[in-house]
Design an enzyme around this catalytic site. Structure first.
Site, PDB file in Angstrom:
ATOM      1  N   GLY A 104       1.383  -1.427   0.020  1.00  0.00           N
ATOM      2  CA  GLY A 104       0.406   0.126   0.281  1.00  0.00           C
ATOM      3  C   GLY A 104       0.528   1.157  -0.763  1.00  0.00           C
ATOM      4  N   SER A 105       0.291   2.206   0.656  1.00  0.00           N
ATOM      5  CA  SER A 105       0.844   3.610   1.002  1.00  0.00           C
ATOM      6  C   SER A 105       1.889   3.344   1.325  1.00  0.00           C
ATOM      7  CB  SER A 105      -0.428   5.082   0.947  1.00  0.00           C
ATOM      8  OG  SER A 105      -0.469   4.618   2.371  1.00  0.00           O
TER       9      SER A 105
ATOM     10  N   ALA B  28       2.688   6.534   3.395  1.00  0.00           N
ATOM     11  CA  ALA B  28       1.549   6.783   4.619  1.00  0.00           C
ATOM     12  C   ALA B  28       1.701   5.228   5.509  1.00  0.00           C
ATOM     13  CB  ALA B  28       1.177   8.030   4.935  1.00  0.00           C
TER      14      ALA B  28
ATOM     15  N   GLY C   1       2.229   2.593   5.352  1.00  0.00           N
ATOM     16  CA  GLY C   1       3.880   1.671   5.466  1.00  0.00           C
ATOM     17  C   GLY C   1       4.210   2.548   6.322  1.00  0.00           C
TER      18      GLY C   1
ATOM     19  N   GLU D  99       5.590  -3.767   1.243  1.00  0.00           N
ATOM     20  CA  GLU D  99       5.489  -2.775  -0.724  1.00  0.00           C
ATOM     21  C   GLU D  99       4.998  -1.819  -0.526  1.00  0.00           C
ATOM     22  OE1 GLU D  99       7.543  -4.593  -2.591  1.00  0.00           O
ATOM     23  OE2 GLU D  99       8.589  -6.113  -1.202  1.00  0.00           O
TER      24      GLU D  99
ATOM     25  N   CYS E  91       2.349  -0.328  -9.329  1.00  0.00           N
ATOM     26  CA  CYS E  91       3.609   1.021  -8.566  1.00  0.00           C
ATOM     27  C   CYS E  91       4.653   0.926  -8.889  1.00  0.00           C
ATOM     28  CB  CYS E  91       3.664  -0.457  -6.790  1.00  0.00           C
ATOM     29  SG  CYS E  91       4.038  -2.107  -7.239  1.00  0.00           S
TER      30      CYS E  91
HETATM   31  P1  NAD Z   1      -3.011   2.703   1.597  1.00  0.00           P
HETATM   32  O1  NAD Z   1      -1.933   2.908   2.134  1.00  0.00           O
HETATM   33  O2  NAD Z   1      -3.364   3.361   1.546  1.00  0.00           O
HETATM   34  O3  NAD Z   1      -4.388   1.215   1.840  1.00  0.00           O
HETATM   35  C1  NAD Z   1      -3.617   0.077   2.128  1.00  0.00           C
HETATM   36  C2  NAD Z   1      -4.510  -0.904   2.741  1.00  0.00           C
HETATM   37  O4  NAD Z   1      -4.308  -0.876   4.190  1.00  0.00           O
HETATM   38  C3  NAD Z   1      -5.811  -1.210   3.239  1.00  0.00           C
HETATM   39  O5  NAD Z   1      -6.512  -2.210   3.172  1.00  0.00           O
HETATM   40  C4  NAD Z   1      -6.108   0.014   3.897  1.00  0.00           C
HETATM   41  O6  NAD Z   1      -7.352   0.016   4.567  1.00  0.00           O
HETATM   42  C5  NAD Z   1      -4.856  -0.425   4.979  1.00  0.00           C
HETATM   43  N1  NAD Z   1      -4.663   0.418   5.502  1.00  0.00           N
HETATM   44  C6  NAD Z   1      -4.708   1.469   5.956  1.00  0.00           C
HETATM   45  N2  NAD Z   1      -3.674   2.808   6.420  1.00  0.00           N
HETATM   46  C7  NAD Z   1      -3.692   1.518   7.474  1.00  0.00           C
HETATM   47  C8  NAD Z   1      -3.269   1.086   8.915  1.00  0.00           C
HETATM   48  N3  NAD Z   1      -2.124   2.565   9.429  1.00  0.00           N
HETATM   49  N4  NAD Z   1      -2.515   0.643   9.168  1.00  0.00           N
HETATM   50  C9  NAD Z   1      -3.078  -0.636   9.332  1.00  0.00           C
HETATM   51  N5  NAD Z   1      -3.497  -0.817   7.795  1.00  0.00           N
HETATM   52  C10 NAD Z   1      -3.394   0.479   6.831  1.00  0.00           C
HETATM   53  O7  NAD Z   1      -2.509   2.542   0.126  1.00  0.00           O
HETATM   54  P2  NAD Z   1      -4.337   2.463  -1.088  1.00  0.00           P
HETATM   55  O8  NAD Z   1      -4.282   3.552  -1.696  1.00  0.00           O
HETATM   56  O9  NAD Z   1      -4.907   0.927  -0.965  1.00  0.00           O
HETATM   57  O10 NAD Z   1      -3.366   1.428  -2.803  1.00  0.00           O
HETATM   58  C11 NAD Z   1      -2.494   2.501  -3.133  1.00  0.00           C
HETATM   59  C12 NAD Z   1      -0.698   2.522  -2.834  1.00  0.00           C
HETATM   60  O11 NAD Z   1      -0.033   1.442  -2.468  1.00  0.00           O
HETATM   61  C13 NAD Z   1      -0.064   3.403  -3.841  1.00  0.00           C
HETATM   62  O12 NAD Z   1       1.151   4.252  -3.300  1.00  0.00           O
HETATM   63  C14 NAD Z   1       0.993   1.914  -4.735  1.00  0.00           C
HETATM   64  O13 NAD Z   1       2.496   2.649  -4.649  1.00  0.00           O
HETATM   65  C15 NAD Z   1       0.822   1.160  -3.321  1.00  0.00           C
HETATM   66  N6  NAD Z   1       1.194  -0.559  -4.143  1.00  0.00           N
HETATM   67  C16 NAD Z   1       2.448  -0.698  -3.609  1.00  0.00           C
HETATM   68  C17 NAD Z   1       2.449  -1.842  -4.489  1.00  0.00           C
HETATM   69  C18 NAD Z   1       4.084  -2.844  -4.343  1.00  0.00           C
HETATM   70  O14 NAD Z   1       4.154  -3.109  -3.950  1.00  0.00           O
HETATM   71  N7  NAD Z   1       5.415  -1.690  -4.079  1.00  0.00           N
HETATM   72  C19 NAD Z   1       1.504  -2.887  -5.367  1.00  0.00           C
HETATM   73  C20 NAD Z   1       0.473  -2.099  -5.311  1.00  0.00           C
HETATM   74  C21 NAD Z   1       0.548  -0.535  -4.523  1.00  0.00           C
END
Ligand code: NAD
Length: 499
Positions: free
Chosen positions: A246-247, A249, A251, A268, A302
């Site tokens: 995910g993002s 922030a 992470g 990731e 990503c």
């Molecule tokens: P996000 O971080 O907002 O959410 C991802 C997941 O994390 C969701 O299930 C969300 O509910 C959960 N989440 C959010 N905050 C959390 C916290 N504090 N603790 C635990 N869980 C939490 O990301 P998104 O908007 O769903 O995805 C987009 C981002 O993901 C982009 O920045 C993209 O680059 C990244 N991404 C990375 C990869 C990679 O492999 N490097 C692959 C796909 C997407």
């Protein structure tokens, strides 16, 4: 076979064919579909939270919001099931092989759901489901050594599972990115509690339902809910490891949340991948590959190319060639036949991409093609090529994660390499040249997790590792290296015992 399919998933080659996906009438569904969580092998939860179709902004499904007691039940089940699951590798392999076959058998159903909630074309969604089956199948079949000898008759290494793995995933590739986590975690002998993004929960919940009776109860639990459910998972006392995509922030928040208990963590995160063109490229010949390296899945990848460095002498020719490809693209609801790029997945992301675009334009950037799409509803933006973007604009320095691509002219290649290596992002980077060896020499100077020559966002399949540098990630996904991350290394001093 999966190599070909996965290239379709990640490089957008599916869109180069006529996209005549099956005519699945998602947009005309009269009733809301309901999905359950899977806890201890049974369907759980009350579906009350709507899931929107990003092409219409209308709800088409409802899913549960996991309560604290349901989450506890999921972790209790996972703890209870883990030791038995870990004890029999052959049973794990057989169950995972069956799970891969179940996914294959449900390809059309899962692809239809995926297209409805994510927005991607049905053809791309089929590719994602096929990739998911390939990933689970790979981890069912791969040989995992039980013990490796380091010093003959004296020292060996073994691995044991960590326990319960909490897996948290994003909305761009909801199904396959979940499989990137649960398949190796399960094969390594862990049990899993998985939470997909609140924007795209349905396909993964359906997967959980389909695997009830295939994987033993408690081994694979799927819950749904917002970020706070994710937070609770990271802090849960029964979580041994958090694996997250995910993002950046989120992470960072997760890294902080697990620090107290020193839980294992794999992150990731986002990327801001550069594509560097050298002055000997043929702009027209590379335009299509470069376009799809940036715009696959509407740029919501990503590892997509998110900024293109172009020699000054080639700038206009590269721009014209990319604009020509972009203007041929059919944008619309993913479920419409022939559509190549769907909407952006959700409103906050749509607003974010538009804000980055507007900020660049206000600062003097030129929109060569793209901008607002014609649809009345939905989060649509046509593939957009930007030039004349002033240095320091967030569209260059941050991750846009959407269908807007800035072209940046350069005269000093060393300065470009320095700029890229100074960035906090370090997922991937590509170098394009008529001389691949020259491109490779430049690529090897990039401090990024993945280097591509004359291509971008290529993924050959589950046997190849995937890693990001600096803020783009901690740890490795995929391959046997990725599987090892879901286990603890144990060094054995055998002292004469047989290794
Ligand atoms: P996000 O971080 O907002 O959410 C991802 C997941 O994390 C969701 O299930 C969300 O509910 C959960 N989440 C959010 N905050 C959390 C916290 N504090 N603790 C635990 N869980 C939490 O990301 P998104 O908007 O769903 O995805 C987009 C981002 O993901 C982009 O920045 C993209 O680059 C990244 N991404 C990375 C990869 C990679 O492999 N490097 C692959 C796909 C997407």
């Amino acid at each position: 076979m999966f190599v070909i399919e996965l290239e379709l998933v990640f490089t957008g080659q599916a869109r180069r064919r006529p996209c005549a996906g099956p005519n699945l009438e998602v947009s005309t569904m009269a009733q809301l579909q309901r999905f359950s969580m899977t806890i201890n092998g049974r369907s759980s939860g009350t579906a009350t939270v709507p899931v929107l179709d990003p092409a219409t902004e209308l709800p088409w499904a409802e899913v549960p919001e996991c309560t604290a007691s349901e989450l506890d039940a999921a972790f209790r089940a996972a703890v209870g099931a883990q030791a038995g699951w870990a004890a029999d590798d052959r049973a794990r392999r057989e169950a995972l092989r069956k799970a891969a076959d179940v996914v294959t058998g449900a390809t059309e159903e899962l692809a239809r759901l995926l297209s409805a909630e994510q927005g991607k074309s049905v053809a791309d969604a089929i590719g994602e489901v096929q990739g998911t089956a390939a990933w689970i199948g790979f981890y069912a079949d791969v040989e995992v050594p039980d013990l490796e000898v380091v010093v003959e008759k004296s020292v060996g290494t073994a691995r044991f599972p960590l326990g319960v793995v909490a897996a948290i995933t994003p909305w761009n590739y909801p199904l396959i990115l979940s499989a990137w986590k649960f398949a190796p975690a399960l094969r390594a002998g862990n049990s899993v509690v998985l939470k997909p993004s609140p924007y795209t929960p349905a396909t993964v919940l359906r997967l959980g339902e389909l695997l009830q009776g295939i994987l033993p109860p408690g081994v694979f639990n799927v819950v749904s809910g917002g970020d706070e459910v994710g937070v609770a998972m990271t802090k849960h006392p029964d979580t041994a490891m958090v694996t997250f995509t995910g993002s950046i922030a989120a992470g960072k928040a997760i890294a902080a949340a697990v620090a107290d208990d020193l839980k294992r963590v794999k992150l990731e995160l986002g990327g801001n991948d550069p594509a560097i063109l050298l002055e000997d490229v043929d702009p027209v010949a590379i335009a299509e590959d470069l376009f799809w390296g940036a715009f696959t899945n509407n740029g919501q990848v990503c590892g997509a190319a998110k900024r293109v460095y172009v020699p000054e002498s080639l700038h206009d020719a590269v721009c014209d060639a990319l604009v020509a490809v972009a203007e041929r693209i059919r944008v619309g609801a993913g479920t419409e036949e022939g559509v190549q790029l769907g909407p952006i997945n959700n409103r906050p992301q749509y607003e974010r991409v538009r804000k980055l675009l507007n900020s660049a334009v206000s600062a003097g950037a030129t929109v060569r093609t793209g901008g607002a799409a014609e649809q009345e509803r939905g989060y649509f933006l046509r593939p957009t090529i930007l030039t004349d973007v002033p240095a320091g604009q967030p569209i260059i320095d941050e991750e846009q994660f959407g269908p807007v691509l800035p072209l940046i002219p350069y005269s000093d290649l060393d300065a470009v390499v320095r700029e890229i290596n100074a960035s906090k992002y370090g997922l991937g980077g590509s170098v394009w040249s008529a001389d691949p060896n020259r491109a490779l020499a430049i690529g090897r100077r990039l401090r990024v997790g993945m280097v591509y020559i004359n291509g971008h966002a290529i993924n050959h399949g589950p046997h190849v590792p995937f890693a990001g540098a600096r803020w783009s990630g901690i740890g490795v996904e995929n391959s046997i290296e990725g599987l090892k991350e879901y286990s603890q290394l144990q060094v054995i001093y055998a002292n004469g015992a047989d290794l």
